[in-house]
Design a protein around this motif. Sequence first.
Motif, PDB file in Angstrom:
ATOM      1  N   VAL A 135       1.018  -1.011  -0.220  1.00  0.00           N
ATOM      2  CA  VAL A 135      -0.069   0.029  -0.005  1.00  0.00           C
ATOM      3  C   VAL A 135       1.046   1.160   0.048  1.00  0.00           C
ATOM      4  CG1 VAL A 135      -1.798   1.347   1.067  1.00  0.00           C
ATOM      5  CG2 VAL A 135      -2.006  -1.208   1.249  1.00  0.00           C
ATOM      6  N   TYR A 153      -3.060   1.535  -4.720  1.00  0.00           N
ATOM      7  CA  TYR A 153      -3.116  -0.125  -4.640  1.00  0.00           C
ATOM      8  C   TYR A 153      -4.471  -0.466  -4.452  1.00  0.00           C
ATOM      9  CZ  TYR A 153      -3.984  -4.644  -2.364  1.00  0.00           C
ATOM     10  OH  TYR A 153      -4.353  -5.732  -1.974  1.00  0.00           O
ATOM     11  N   ASN A 172      -7.944 -10.179   5.994  1.00  0.00           N
ATOM     12  CA  ASN A 172      -6.391 -10.146   6.443  1.00  0.00           C
ATOM     13  C   ASN A 172      -5.840 -11.715   6.197  1.00  0.00           C
ATOM     14  OD1 ASN A 172      -7.688  -7.394   7.067  1.00  0.00           O
ATOM     15  ND2 ASN A 172      -5.294  -6.983   7.787  1.00  0.00           N
ATOM     16  N   ASN A 195       2.967  -5.389   7.127  1.00  0.00           N
ATOM     17  CA  ASN A 195       1.873  -6.025   7.791  1.00  0.00           C
ATOM     18  C   ASN A 195       2.135  -6.348   9.231  1.00  0.00           C
ATOM     19  OD1 ASN A 195       1.444  -7.084   4.532  1.00  0.00           O
ATOM     20  ND2 ASN A 195      -0.199  -5.676   5.647  1.00  0.00           N
ATOM     21  N   LEU A 196       1.094  -6.508   9.918  1.00  0.00           N
ATOM     22  CA  LEU A 196       1.175  -6.821  11.538  1.00  0.00           C
ATOM     23  C   LEU A 196       1.837  -8.303  11.833  1.00  0.00           C
ATOM     24  CD1 LEU A 196       0.338  -6.123  14.412  1.00  0.00           C
ATOM     25  CD2 LEU A 196      -1.668  -7.164  14.283  1.00  0.00           C
ATOM     26  N   SER A 199       5.665  -1.538  16.640  1.00  0.00           N
ATOM     27  CA  SER A 199       4.886  -0.455  17.193  1.00  0.00           C
ATOM     28  C   SER A 199       3.399  -0.835  16.939  1.00  0.00           C
ATOM     29  CB  SER A 199       5.143   0.431  15.982  1.00  0.00           C
ATOM     30  OG  SER A 199       6.658   1.166  16.336  1.00  0.00           O
ATOM     31  N   PHE A 256      -0.094   0.671  16.349  1.00  0.00           N
ATOM     32  CA  PHE A 256      -0.417   2.023  15.932  1.00  0.00           C
ATOM     33  C   PHE A 256      -1.687   2.474  16.514  1.00  0.00           C
ATOM     34  CE2 PHE A 256       2.061   0.448  11.776  1.00  0.00           C
ATOM     35  CZ  PHE A 256       3.072   1.183  11.919  1.00  0.00           C
ATOM     36  N   CYS A 264      -7.123  -1.302  16.801  1.00  0.00           N
ATOM     37  CA  CYS A 264      -7.968  -1.557  15.526  1.00  0.00           C
ATOM     38  C   CYS A 264      -8.424  -2.990  15.511  1.00  0.00           C
ATOM     39  CB  CYS A 264      -6.989  -1.142  14.088  1.00  0.00           C
ATOM     40  SG  CYS A 264      -6.774   0.552  13.939  1.00  0.00           S
ATOM     41  N   ARG A 301      -9.505  -6.223  12.880  1.00  0.00           N
ATOM     42  CA  ARG A 301      -9.499  -6.826  11.522  1.00  0.00           C
ATOM     43  C   ARG A 301      -9.972  -8.273  11.579  1.00  0.00           C
ATOM     44  NH1 ARG A 301      -8.663  -2.126  10.998  1.00  0.00           N
ATOM     45  NH2 ARG A 301      -6.880  -1.161   9.730  1.00  0.00           N
ATOM     46  N   TYR A 343      -8.862 -11.594  10.839  1.00  0.00           N
ATOM     47  CA  TYR A 343      -7.651 -12.369  10.098  1.00  0.00           C
ATOM     48  C   TYR A 343      -7.873 -13.724   9.646  1.00  0.00           C
ATOM     49  CZ  TYR A 343      -5.203  -8.351  12.273  1.00  0.00           C
ATOM     50  OH  TYR A 343      -4.789  -7.100  12.436  1.00  0.00           O
ATOM     51  N   ARG A 390      -1.338   4.839  12.731  1.00  0.00           N
ATOM     52  CA  ARG A 390      -0.884   4.910  11.314  1.00  0.00           C
ATOM     53  C   ARG A 390      -1.830   5.651  10.200  1.00  0.00           C
ATOM     54  NH1 ARG A 390       0.615  -0.737   8.351  1.00  0.00           N
ATOM     55  NH2 ARG A 390      -1.653  -1.135   8.679  1.00  0.00           N
ATOM     56  N   ASP A 392      -5.286   4.121   8.529  1.00  0.00           N
ATOM     57  CA  ASP A 392      -5.829   2.975   8.996  1.00  0.00           C
ATOM     58  C   ASP A 392      -7.218   3.035   9.283  1.00  0.00           C
ATOM     59  OD1 ASP A 392      -3.999   1.078   8.935  1.00  0.00           O
ATOM     60  OD2 ASP A 392      -3.340   1.522  10.921  1.00  0.00           O
TER      61      ASP A 392
HETATM   62  C1  UD1 Z   1      -3.443  -3.931   4.481  1.00  0.00           C
HETATM   63  C2  UD1 Z   1      -3.810  -3.092   3.601  1.00  0.00           C
HETATM   64  C3  UD1 Z   1      -4.764  -4.021   2.649  1.00  0.00           C
HETATM   65  C4  UD1 Z   1      -4.306  -5.314   2.168  1.00  0.00           C
HETATM   66  C5  UD1 Z   1      -3.896  -6.115   3.673  1.00  0.00           C
HETATM   67  C6  UD1 Z   1      -3.122  -7.267   3.142  1.00  0.00           C
HETATM   68  C7  UD1 Z   1      -3.567  -1.045   4.174  1.00  0.00           C
HETATM   69  C8  UD1 Z   1      -4.391   0.295   4.233  1.00  0.00           C
HETATM   70  N1  UD1 Z   1      -4.433  -1.981   3.879  1.00  0.00           N
HETATM   71  O1  UD1 Z   1      -4.383  -3.994   5.492  1.00  0.00           O
HETATM   72  O2  UD1 Z   1      -5.086  -3.149   1.611  1.00  0.00           O
HETATM   73  O3  UD1 Z   1      -5.265  -6.008   1.603  1.00  0.00           O
HETATM   74  O4  UD1 Z   1      -2.969  -5.149   4.422  1.00  0.00           O
HETATM   75  O5  UD1 Z   1      -2.740  -8.138   4.348  1.00  0.00           O
HETATM   76  O6  UD1 Z   1      -2.460  -0.825   4.426  1.00  0.00           O
HETATM   77  N2  UD1 Z   1      -0.377  -2.786  12.762  1.00  0.00           N
HETATM   78  C9  UD1 Z   1       0.402  -2.338  13.977  1.00  0.00           C
HETATM   79  N3  UD1 Z   1       1.804  -2.427  13.594  1.00  0.00           N
HETATM   80  C10 UD1 Z   1       2.237  -2.472  12.440  1.00  0.00           C
HETATM   81  C11 UD1 Z   1       1.594  -3.038  11.385  1.00  0.00           C
HETATM   82  C12 UD1 Z   1       0.124  -3.168  11.676  1.00  0.00           C
HETATM   83  O7  UD1 Z   1       0.008  -2.155  15.015  1.00  0.00           O
HETATM   84  O8  UD1 Z   1       3.615  -2.722  12.637  1.00  0.00           O
HETATM   85  C13 UD1 Z   1      -1.915  -2.994  12.717  1.00  0.00           C
HETATM   86  C14 UD1 Z   1      -2.432  -1.826  11.993  1.00  0.00           C
HETATM   87  O9  UD1 Z   1      -2.686  -0.438  12.202  1.00  0.00           O
HETATM   88  C15 UD1 Z   1      -3.817  -2.538  11.414  1.00  0.00           C
HETATM   89  C16 UD1 Z   1      -3.581  -4.041  11.979  1.00  0.00           C
HETATM   90  O10 UD1 Z   1      -2.270  -4.154  12.627  1.00  0.00           O
HETATM   91  O11 UD1 Z   1      -4.877  -2.136  12.418  1.00  0.00           O
HETATM   92  C17 UD1 Z   1      -3.485  -4.822  10.512  1.00  0.00           C
HETATM   93  O12 UD1 Z   1      -2.465  -3.936   9.791  1.00  0.00           O
HETATM   94  P1  UD1 Z   1      -1.944  -4.956   8.226  1.00  0.00           P
HETATM   95  O13 UD1 Z   1      -1.522  -5.896   8.673  1.00  0.00           O
HETATM   96  O14 UD1 Z   1      -1.152  -3.720   7.769  1.00  0.00           O
HETATM   97  O15 UD1 Z   1      -3.265  -4.765   7.564  1.00  0.00           O
HETATM   98  P2  UD1 Z   1      -4.382  -3.669   7.100  1.00  0.00           P
HETATM   99  O16 UD1 Z   1      -3.997  -2.440   7.114  1.00  0.00           O
HETATM  100  O17 UD1 Z   1      -5.605  -4.042   7.479  1.00  0.00           O
END
Ligand code: UD1
Length: 341
Positions: free
Chosen positions: A88, A151, A181, A201-202, A218, A220, A231, A233, A235, A297, A300
């Motif tokens: 993204v 994206y 996710n 990604n997380l 971190s 977010f 937040c 999601r 998964y 972030r 989000d």
């Molecule tokens: C992201 C993409 C989405 C994509 C998906 C693939 C965005 C806006 N969306 O979704 O289009 O299909 O990945 O899996 O980027 N988080 C943390 N710390 C981190 C990383 C993430 O706290 O280091 C949190 C984020 O704030 C969020 C959650 O974890 O709340 C999931 O994040 P992430 O895995 O990046 O997925 P999405 O943002 O939901």
Amino acid sequence: MDKILVTGGLGYIGSHTVVELQKEGFEVVIIDDLSNSSVETLDRIKAITGKNPQFEELDLKEKDRVEAFFKTYKDLKGIIHFAASKAVGESVNHPLKYYENNISTLVYILKALQDLETSNFIFSSSCTVYGQADELPITEEAPVKKAESPYGNTKQIGEEIIQEVCKINSEFNAIALRYFNPIGAHDSALIGELPIGIPQNLVPFITQTAIGLREELSVFGDDYPTEDGTCIRDYIHVVDLAKAHVVALKRLLESNNKTNYETFNLGTGTGSSVMEVIKSFERVSGEKLNYKIVERREGDIIAAYADTEKANKELGWKAHLTLNDAMLSAWEWEKKLRENL
Ligand code: UD1
């Protein structure tokens, strides 16, 4: 044995889908440009299933080669199209790369398919098309919101292009699968996600932190209007997701689709917060995760999880694996990955 083309078949979701297709007796041809995948994955797929998929290293941007490919492989019964760029943040800085990689290539494939007799097409879409939905859980009827990133826009435009092709060609059948996710890895720990550089990604960030590659995770924001402030999601285990592709493909092959363009949400139906994901990881791995709360972030959304009724009823598919299963498999994959380096 029906022959199925999987573009991006050496990637994260693609490789897991190839395994499930082979298990169900399909003959698989993979196209991949290896830009975000490794050719070793081919051997790993074979180690899991005992079957070698055919493989063509091909960049779908090479229009002439794409045309030539489809002239050679005239007997394809279906196509599952994963090949695309998916970071993204990168898409914001390099929009044209994303429109070329994700949209031009889709157009080339669809054009080449016009000459094929049967065209059963599965498109890799994303729940990102819903943005912050007004109602949860999110049904397929929820409006598509203005994309937050190039994206996300490529997924929306991709869906529209396919829908328009379906409108003018009743012989062309397509299903867009909107993933929530995807996380986790195959339980053999032979295939999984291979993030390049620092994971955005997380879950890969969690496993890389626990293994010592990153200092700390971190989180977010913890001031969102959710129970624990982080937040939410949906998964979904990548193996459950892979199986959904096989089910969707069979729906088209057996002409069980209701219209020639359909969309399905693929999620578990359950939302988990970032803190719940961390706790699940700590529980199944026995590791203590180093993390700190930081600012939100940008971009989000607060919460997203799927209404899975349509997929349950129409596809007869349901996610079976739990968040704990997914976190354990992600951890096993991370450990095995580092052993082999
Ligand atoms: C992201 C993409 C989405 C994509 C998906 C693939 C965005 C806006 N969306 O979704 O289009 O299909 O990945 O899996 O980027 N988080 C943390 N710390 C981190 C990383 C993430 O706290 O280091 C949190 C984020 O704030 C969020 C959650 O974890 O709340 C999931 O994040 P992430 O895995 O990046 O997925 P999405 O943002 O939901």
